[in-house]
Design an enzyme around this catalytic site. Structure first.
Site, mmCIF file in Angstrom:
data_model
loop_
_atom_site.group_PDB
_atom_site.id
_atom_site.type_symbol
_atom_site.label_atom_id
_atom_site.label_comp_id
_atom_site.label_asym_id
_atom_site.label_seq_id
_atom_site.Cartn_x
_atom_site.Cartn_y
_atom_site.Cartn_z
ATOM 1 N N SER A 173 0.880 -1.133 -0.011
ATOM 2 C CA SER A 173 0.014 0.087 -0.020
ATOM 3 C C SER A 173 0.893 1.087 0.032
ATOM 4 O O SER A 173 1.626 1.512 -0.929
ATOM 5 C CB SER A 173 -0.873 -0.096 1.211
ATOM 6 N N ASP A 268 -9.950 -4.572 -4.976
ATOM 7 C CA ASP A 268 -9.204 -3.441 -4.353
ATOM 8 C C ASP A 268 -9.545 -2.173 -4.875
ATOM 9 O O ASP A 268 -9.370 -2.105 -6.142
ATOM 10 C CB ASP A 268 -7.780 -3.876 -4.114
ATOM 11 N N HIS A 298 -7.549 -5.801 -0.395
ATOM 12 C CA HIS A 298 -6.236 -5.032 0.009
ATOM 13 C C HIS A 298 -5.839 -5.713 1.537
ATOM 14 O O HIS A 298 -6.698 -6.145 2.294
ATOM 15 C CB HIS A 298 -6.624 -3.794 0.365
#
Length: 326
Positions: A173, A268, A298
């Site tokens: 991320s 996601d 995610h």
């Protein structure tokens, strides 16, 4: 590979997922229900809640031969570096890992098991770094810090038991975002780059006008649009920062960056970011292995204790790392 995720209509959005990933979400929701939404709390409060809620995914996993911590100097303040040496370590390769959390939340503690899993699976040293979090540290402070961390590692690699020439850098991320941004900065200033990049469901453009944000942003799949906005506003100084290539690496020149392994979740909000980044890296002549994992969301790698797809992704990443730095 870059295929569109399968989008279907269903009363229960979790029915579209790998059943073990759906269970990962249910357990995460259950652990978080006793607390207010993270984006409604102050960042320090939200960090404490994240440590508690995610503790179930840190338990267990491989035992290391040794784990050490160091304080790494930067132009701002010293950062905590945790070094994992697995029992099966072979060679002098290493991975510097940046925990995600929207530049705001997570730490080497929330990602402790994931880093131990990488160390064991690849047989390499893994180094986890706690860069300064937003909003206390706004863009681009973390990038400058990580640049200094790499300088320090280049000078101290032998002491830590690895070779800087075989150091990969990566994260999930926000950690993927910072990996690419730091490599861009070092390329542009003529410094040595990591040997490879590991980009797990990264955030590569801070804009919100994307199909995957609309499809998956309702919060059912771990990362929702409201939380994304909270993260972004914590990180940037002004809206103009969103256009800076170091904040939104998709907007920058990718030529000369290290080869990349990308683990992409197909349910996601950042799916479109990742497909676009894989394409842009290839167009710039960068070697890319982009694996899309069906039925995942995610943060799915943290479900390795219950999900076969998470363990497979970690294993495929480890195979790729061994080929390049093992």
């Amino acid at each position: 590979m870059t295929t569109e995720p399968g989008i279907k209509s269903a009363t229960d959005p979790l029915s579209l997922l790998d059943p073990e990933i759906a269970e990962f979400i249910r357990r995460g929701v259950a652990a978080s229900q006793k607390f207010p939404p993270r984006e409604s709390m102050s960042p320090p409060e939200a960090r404490k809640v994240a440590e508690i809620a995610r503790s179930q995914w840190v338990e267990g996993g491989p035992t290391m031969a040794s784990v050490e911590e160091f304080a790494v100097p930067t132009p701002y303040e010293a950062l905590r570096l945790r070094v994992y040496h697995p029992k099966n370590r072979s060679g002098d390769g290493a991975l510097l890992y940046l925990p995600g959390g929207g530049w705001t939340l997570f730490s080497v503690d929330t990602h402790d098991r994931l880093m131990r899993e990488y160390a064991q699976a690849a047989g390499i040293t893994v180094l986890g770094i706690d860069y300064s979090r937003a909003p206390e540290a706004k863009f681009p402070q973390a990038i400058h810090e990580l640049d200094a961390v790499l300088d320090w590692l280049e000078q101290n690699d032998a002491t830590l038991g690895f070779s800087f020439g075989k150091l990969a850098m990566g994260g999930d991320s926000a950690g993927g975002n910072l990996t690419v941004a730091t490599c861009m900065k070092r390329r542009d200033t003529g410094k040595r780059l990591p040997a490879a990049m590991l980009l797990n469901y990264g955030s590569f453009d801070l804009g919100f006008a994307k199909d995957s944000v609309v499809k998956f942003g309702n919060g059912a799949y771990v990362l929702g649009t409201h939380m994304m906005l909270w993260f972004t506003m914590n990180y940037i100084r002004t809206p103009d920062d969103m256009l800076d290539p170091l904040a939104s690496p998709l907007r920058g020149d990718k030529a000369g960056l290290p080869p990349a392994f990308m683990a992409i979740a197909d349910h996601d909000v950042l799916y479109d970011d990742n497909v676009a980044m894989a394409r842009a890296l290839r167009e710039a002549g960068v070697e890319v292995c982009d694996n899309i994992y069906p039925g995942t969301v995610h943060s799915f790698l943290e479900a390795m204790s219950i999900a076969a797809v998470s363990r497979r992704a970690i294993g495929e990443t480890a195979d790729w790392l061994r080929e390049r730095i093992g």
